[in-house]
Design an enzyme around this catalytic site. Sequence first.
Site, PDB file in Angstrom:
ATOM      1  N   ARG A  90      46.955  43.591  45.403  1.00  0.00           N
ATOM      2  CA  ARG A  90      45.728  43.147  46.089  1.00  0.00           C
ATOM      3  C   ARG A  90      46.016  41.999  47.044  1.00  0.00           C
ATOM      4  NH1 ARG A  90      42.795  42.257  40.523  1.00  0.00           N
ATOM      5  NH2 ARG A  90      44.887  41.434  40.283  1.00  0.00           N
ATOM      6  N   SER A 128      39.179  43.824  36.987  1.00  0.00           N
ATOM      7  CA  SER A 128      38.359  44.147  35.810  1.00  0.00           C
ATOM      8  C   SER A 128      37.758  42.878  35.221  1.00  0.00           C
ATOM      9  CB  SER A 128      39.211  44.844  34.744  1.00  0.00           C
ATOM     10  OG  SER A 128      39.738  46.043  35.237  1.00  0.00           O
TER      11      SER A 128
END
Length: 159
Positions: A90, A128
């Site tokens: 990311r 998450s």
Amino acid sequence: MKIGIYPGSFDPVTKGHLDIIERSAKMMDMLIVAVLNNNVKSPLFSVEERVNMLNEVTKGLENVKVDSFSGLTVDYARKNKATVIVRGLRAVTDFEYELQMSQTNRIMYSDVDTIFLTTSLEYAYLSSSIVKEVALYGGDVSKFVPACVVREIHKKVNA
Ligand code: PNS
């Protein structure tokens, strides 16, 4: 047959994970999304729940299989004749840990290579943990996770 594995905690699967699954599945004959058992001390979802959600969100992808494993990723890769490990990157903050893992994995099992896909920009911020935090404080997570996961998170939060 080129078999890849995409290992992770997937607690729960996010739209960012799904993006990596869809894109990497196109690169191989079979992609196994492998949920690691035991890596998170207090997960929100059991391994079975995580596997079920992954099965649901990947049901349209013919060459994707979902499984769970314990122990080392390389041992699971070897057992399943996988030669590629897929990971998403990311941001630069992911890099050091991912580099360390991929190099260690390759030393332990030289037939396996890790490939990194850069997460699509719209999911570059997503994790998450952030999703769980937003949900626990009553926020809307529908932009971050598939609809079936939103329902499962609500069940947990309301329980
Ligand atoms: O989704 P995550 O938590 O970032 O995934 C991390 C994961 C599961 C890929 C990593 O912790 C892992 O591979 N664990 C299995 C144990 C292992 O093989 N450790 C050595 C890696 S160098």
